[in-house]
Design an enzyme around this catalytic site. Structure first.
Site, PDB file in Angstrom:
ATOM      1  N   CYS A  78      11.251  11.727  37.497  1.00 16.50           N
ATOM      2  CA  CYS A  78      10.982  10.979  38.345  1.00 16.50           C
ATOM      3  C   CYS A  78      10.895  10.719  39.734  1.00 16.50           C
ATOM      4  CB  CYS A  78      10.112   9.753  37.510  1.00 16.50           C
ATOM      5  SG  CYS A  78       7.716   9.457  38.619  1.00 16.50           S
ATOM      6  N   HIS A  92       7.558  12.297  31.953  1.00 12.77           N
ATOM      7  CA  HIS A  92       8.126  11.325  31.157  1.00 12.77           C
ATOM      8  C   HIS A  92       8.506  11.818  29.719  1.00 12.77           C
ATOM      9  CE1 HIS A  92       9.385   7.765  34.991  1.00 12.77           C
ATOM     10  NE2 HIS A  92       8.135   8.391  35.402  1.00 12.77           N
TER      11      HIS A  92
END
Length: 485
Positions: free
Chosen positions: A330, A430
């Site tokens: 991310c 994630h």
């Protein structure tokens, strides 16, 4: 509908895990249980089934209750972006940013959202277990409070107060809470729990009696320390510091000020062949690391500047020259590119631009739209499947993303990027390591020993054993009786 609120004498006294354990206790009795936290402050968040985000702790509590997480389980989420300001998420969506003093004026209208969400959960539940925030005794913040006694009074929810004996001073903290609370607030408390006791419980019998005599609150239980609770996903940075397993393959993680979604690391800590090393400021990245992970970040540009101040950018490039691998998740993915632009001022002053680490040939533009979605897909290099979630602001593109995407999502869209030599990877996904298939892939790439770890089953097993622990040491029937409103 019944409800019971668990408040604490301070932060990190074990409220989140106690609520998770009690969610499992009462769900196993056949009740429809819902967790609820009016206001949470955490950069460790989870994507919900209804397309928003809540604190990671409430997602774990929902799992313990056997239900999908909902934005209404944590209607106000504060995600710190500086020492004095936070992004404000209301019912799963970002509504703005506010400094601490300014936020106080927001509370009256936020209480409306809190009570709305509580009402929605109440309609579908037999029992709502509510978690307070911080300390019940923060009387300086009592005016307009939506997180502790302000909510309990507004929603007429009885309270159980928890103190942590492991940190010391539990008698004073419990008795002191009664001393500083407004009389009407103190009347909401129906009993107290002492958490994380070590040693012979009989030695604290007099302590329990003393607190009960001084406060007028009944003792509801003395809960011994349960070490495996620390292996469950944590909601704040204190969970980063727990010990992991020692292994022959080192995974290094630089700890930046605004690190987020660090529970991505938890499954690696459970692997017998892996040692996760948290690199604190002032220390170099270890030369023996096989993999360096750059986790998510709430303020990517500031964390990237911090990495440069620490000299970790130099360490990273040396690590790659030695043949080591790098994985950016991310915000960490965004840092690996050549540039990050913030034309709208998403993370601060509008128009900021910063050079990236230039380990991937991609650039990122921070945008107003936030992607919050559960995802699944396969890695393009070898077809290994995975499931996880995306939670990010920004669009990333460039040659490494166009020609060497990391994965293809189930909707057909590419994700991430891989360097030409295959040593550097970035992705917006994630939860990769929580997927046993994907974690096994990375272990093989690193030369770590394989294991039979089933991570999700491990989490559920710990929750079950913690629930057994609570049923042994708490008067759960009395807690249920106290939840009557």
């Amino acid at each position: 509908m019944r409800a019971l609120m668990v408040q604490g004498t301070g932060s990190n006294v074990g409220k989140s895990l106690l609520v998770a354990g009690l969610c499992r206790v009462f769900a196993r009795k056949g009740l429809m249980v819902r967790p609820f936290k009016p206001q949470n402050m955490s950069n460790n968040a989870a994507v919900t089934a209804d397309g928003g985000e809540i604190g990671r702790a409430q997602a774990l509590q929902a799992r313990a209750a056997g239900v999908a997480p909902s934005v209404h389980m944590n209607p106000v989420l504060l995600k710190p972006q500086s020492e004095t300001g936070s992004q404000v998420v209301v019912q799963g969506r970002v509504v703005g940013t506010a400094r601490a003093r300014e936020y106080q004026s927001w509370k009256p209208r936020l209480m409306e959202a809190v009570l709305d969400s509580f009402g929605r959960l109440s309609e579908e539940a037999d029992l709502v277990l509510v978690e307070g925030a911080g300390s019940a005794s923060e009387v300086n913040l009592r005016a307009g409070d939506i997180a502790n006694m302000g909510f309990a009074r507004a929603a007429d929810v009885p309270v159980v107060l928890v103190g942590d004996i492991d940190r010391g001073g539990v008698i004073a903290s419990l008795v002191g809470t009664k001393a500083v609370l407004d009389v009407a607030d103190a009347a909401m408390i129906r009993g107290f729990i002492v958490n994380r006791f070590r040693g012979d419980p009989a030695l604290f019998d007099s302590g329990m009696r003393f607190v009960s005599e001084r406060t007028g609150w009944p003792a509801l239980g003395l809960v011994p320390h349960f070490s495996d609770a620390a292996r469950l996903p944590a909601e704040d940075g204190l969970g980063l510091r727990r010990e992991g397993r020692r292994g022959s393959v080192v995974v290094a993680v630089p700890v930046t000020p605004w690190i987020s979604n660090f529970d991505d690391l938890d499954p690696l800590r459970e692997e017998p062949g892996v040692e996760v090393v948290l690199v604190e400021p002032g220390h170099p990245l270890p030369a023996e690391a096989a993999l360096v992970v750059l986790p998510g970040s709430k303020t990517t540009i500031d964390d990237l500047m911090f990495i440069r101040v620490q000299g970790w950018d130099v360490d990273l490039k040396a690590h790659v020259r030695r043949g080591g691998r790098v994985l950016g998740l991310c915000g960490g993915y965004q840092m690996l590119g050549t540039r990050i632009d913030d034309p709208l001022g998403i993370e601060g002053e509008a128009g900021r631009s910063i050079a990236g680490l230039s380990l991937l040939d991609v650039t990122t533009t921070l945008t107003a739209n936030k992607r919050l979605e559960a995802v699944a897909g396969t890695t393009l290099a070898d077809g290994t499947p995975f499931s996880g979630y995306e939670m990010h602001i920004g669009e990333t593109s460039g040659p490494d993303a166009f020609s060497r995407a990391f994965a293809r999502l189930a909707n057909g869209q590419p994700d991430g990027a891989v360097s030409a030599d295959g040593r550097v990877t970035g992705t917006y996904v994630h939860g990769l390591f929580a997927d046993d298939r994907q974690r096994a892939r990375w272990l093989a790439l690193l030369g770590a020993q394989t294991s039979d770890l089933a991570y999700e089953a491990l989490v559920d097993d710990i929750i079950d054993r913690f629930a057994d622990h609570l049923e042994t040491h708490l008067d759960c029937e009395r807690l249920f009786a106290l939840s009557a409103r």
